[in-house]
Design a protein around this motif. Structure first.
Motif, PDB file in Angstrom:
ATOM      1  N   ILE A   1       0.836  -1.210   0.000  1.00 39.33           N
ATOM      2  CA  ILE A   1       0.000   0.000   0.000  1.00 39.33           C
ATOM      3  C   ILE A   1       0.867   1.255   0.000  1.00 39.33           C
ATOM      4  O   ILE A   1       0.641   2.193  -0.767  1.00 39.33           O
ATOM      5  CB  ILE A   1      -0.936  -0.016   1.221  1.00 39.33           C
ATOM      6  CG1 ILE A   1      -1.935  -1.173   1.123  1.00 39.33           C
ATOM      7  CG2 ILE A   1      -1.690   1.317   1.345  1.00 39.33           C
ATOM      8  CD1 ILE A   1      -2.739  -1.405   2.387  1.00 39.33           C
ATOM      9  N   ALA A   2       1.886   1.255   0.871  1.00 38.15           N
ATOM     10  CA  ALA A   2       2.748   2.433   0.996  1.00 38.15           C
ATOM     11  C   ALA A   2       3.498   2.717  -0.299  1.00 38.15           C
ATOM     12  O   ALA A   2       3.591   3.867  -0.737  1.00 38.15           O
ATOM     13  CB  ALA A   2       3.729   2.247   2.151  1.00 38.15           C
TER      14      ALA A   2
ATOM     15  N   ALA B   1      -2.973   5.032   3.751  1.00 39.57           N
ATOM     16  CA  ALA B   1      -1.592   4.606   3.540  1.00 39.57           C
ATOM     17  C   ALA B   1      -0.659   5.205   4.591  1.00 39.57           C
ATOM     18  O   ALA B   1       0.302   4.565   5.032  1.00 39.57           O
ATOM     19  CB  ALA B   1      -1.128   5.012   2.142  1.00 39.57           C
TER      20      ALA B   1
END
Length: 537
Positions: free
Chosen positions: A189-190, A339
């Motif tokens: 996600i990051a 995030a």
């Protein structure tokens, strides 16, 4: 303040449910044993701890730190983050040595490398220091998250810290299994959001060519040059500082505990199923960190050309976050914030579990109750996790400015004990008393050089690189005489360690003794240990 739509809050809610749910899903695995709770049973393929290394070192304070140095110095500031390159060397040197030892922690590794009373004192000190440092790190990471929430919603810093501290409940439930599996999801996600927000910000500034043109028109073209030195010893970016950073990074990989990062990496190293998996995990995790930094750097230049006159450090440190919240459309802002929560929780969970590992294995089990059952140790780990969380909130409320605390912590860890951390790996004659004296001297000299003597006008304020060299020299004046004036470690102990870990460097007398005893093959491999050092289940 930023106004979120229901879609934005939906993204955040779904993410939090996913993280907390993963903790309870892996609860069964984490409760089986101390190895499962703190190392995931040491059966991880390389890509899982690699993703965890990357996710852990992508925290809410990280874009603030990178934004701060790039906004101030231009691309030259990227060298402030180059210390992470020590992992490229570590991956194939100290990582292998540490993994072969099968020690859970570096404190435990110390009693394998050293012997006697000195080794026990080092283990106790290292365990206590790591419990403190992990609370300290959690405190400044919490403050970073608090600043973001204050910018977005006007929340008080303490309130934000308490809220997201509770969201790390999955660490209490599943331990390392919850950490590493969540890190894998958080890392994906990051990385996606970092790419999205950075490219979006670059596009808002007109694209790479427009950024170059605007910097030239502003008379700031030097910001595009990562080698824009200001002189050999003068200015904000002297050659001497650059060479010092290279020196720290490239040689640092030969040691253990070279920076505060090593201790989180060490846990990932020992969670890998083989020596090879451990090496790959550190190499690829660090490579992702360096690629992330490069992408951030370009995006921050975009922020600079759009907002060039910000003088307050605390304000421009939020530059990368502003690229997302100022320019992303509704819906995507919530995904961006989810995030941010992801990268925050990945670091929080790592340091909660890591600090609890030292408290449980190196303090409770080693000094308080050596014969505690596996079930009891898992519960002690959970209680220690909760205590660390509470302690981190207290430290966070004491901190106001992230960068100064971070730099001081880095210099404490990287200056006076930088060379001893290498010597303990490469030189057989370096003993426990030398290492212990290095730590004691370093803590005293660090406060004197960085804070006390300049405050009283005894010593002028020094640049970071000048502090590093001075602290290294002052420390050497203590630990080298102590090492040479005290007896070497017992040869039986050194031989046992050498055969198990096979360190590099100046180990000739120990190696010859191991060969004389028939403990090494002609190729230098142990005569009785699997070279892969796979830890039993």
């Amino acid at each position: 303040m930023v106004v979120f739509t229901w879609i934005d809050w939906l993204w955040v809610t779904l993410y939090l449910l996913l993280m907390i749910g993963s903790g309870f899903f892996f609860y069964r695995l984490g409760k089986r044993s101390q190895s499962d709770f703190f190392l995931g049973g040491a059966r991880s393929a390389w890509w899982l701890p690699a993703a965890s290394v990357y996710a852990t070192h992508t925290a809410t304070d990280t874009p603030m730190w990178v934004t701060g140095v790039i906004y101030r110095y231009g691309l030259a500031g990227i060298w402030y983050t180059f210390f992470s390159a020590w992992c490229a060397i570590s991956a194939f040197v100290s990582t292998r040595i540490f993994r072969r030892s099968l020690a859970y922690t570096q404190a435990e590794w110390s009693v394998l490398r050293f012997g006697g009373l000195g080794a026990e004192l080092i283990r106790g000190w290292m365990a206590g220091w790591q419990v403190f440092m992990n609370m300290f790190i959690l405190g400044w990471v919490g403050i970073a998250m608090g600043k973001v929430c204050n910018f977005l919603f006007g929340w008080a810093l303490g309130g934000a810290g308490r809220l997201f501290g509770r969201c790390a409940i999955y660490v209490l439930a599943a331990g390392y299994w919850g950490v590493v599996v969540a890190d894998f999801q958080q890392g994906i996600i990051a990385f996606f959001v970092i790419v999205l927000v950075s490219i979006w910000g670059i596009a808002e500034a007109g694209g790479p060519s427009a950024i170059v043109q605007k910097l030239t028109e502003m008379g700031e073209a030097h910001r595009l040059d990562p080698f824009a030195f200001t002189g050999w010893f003068t200015g904000d970016f002297p050659v001497a500082w650059f060479l010092t950073m290279l020196f720290i990074a490239l040689l640092g990989g030969f040691g253990m505990g070279t920076t505060i990062d090593w201790f989180a990496e060490a846990q990932r190293i020992q969670s890998a199923r083989t020596v090879r998996d451990a090496s790959y995990s550190i190499w690829w995790g660090s490579a992702l960190v360096l690629m992330r930094n490069a992408l951030w750097a370009v995006a921050i230049l975009a922020f600079y050309v759009m907002f060039p006159d910000i003088e307050n450090t605390a304000e421009y440190e939020l530059g990368w976050f502003r690229l997302g919240f100022d320019f992303l459309p509704a819906g995507l802002m919530g995904f961006f914030f989810a995030a941010i929560v992801a990268i925050h929780l990945s670091t929080i969970s790592t340091h909660l579990n890591l600090g609890a590992l030292y408290a449980t294995r190196d303090i409770y089990q080693h000094y308080v109750k050596p014969h505690a059952s596996e079930r009891e140790l898992v519960w002690v780990g959970r209680i220690a996790t909760l205590i660390l969380l509470i302690g981190s909130l207290i430290y966070g409320l004491m901190m106001e400015e992230i960068t100064s605390w971070l730099i001081f912590a880095l210099w404490i860890m990287a200056a006076g004990v930088w060379l001893p951390n290498i010597l303990q790996v490469v030189w057989w004659r370096f003993n426990a008393w030398g290492y212990l004296s290095a730590w004691i001297a370093n803590l005293g000299f660090s406060w004197l050089v960085v804070w006390v003597l300049p405050a009283f006008g005894v010593l002028p304020p020094l640049a970071d690189y000048e502090q590093f060299w001075l602290l290294m020299v002052l420390g050497a004046l203590v630990y080298i005489p102590v090492t040479l004036l005290t007896p070497p470690e017992d040869m039986d102990h050194l031989v046992k360690y050498y055969v198990m870990a096979r360190p590099i460097g100046w180990w000739g007398p120990v190696r010859r003794e191991a060969e004389r005893r028939g403990l090494l093959t002609p190729k230098g491999q142990p005569a009785f240990v699997d070279p892969n050092q796979t830890r039993p289940s």
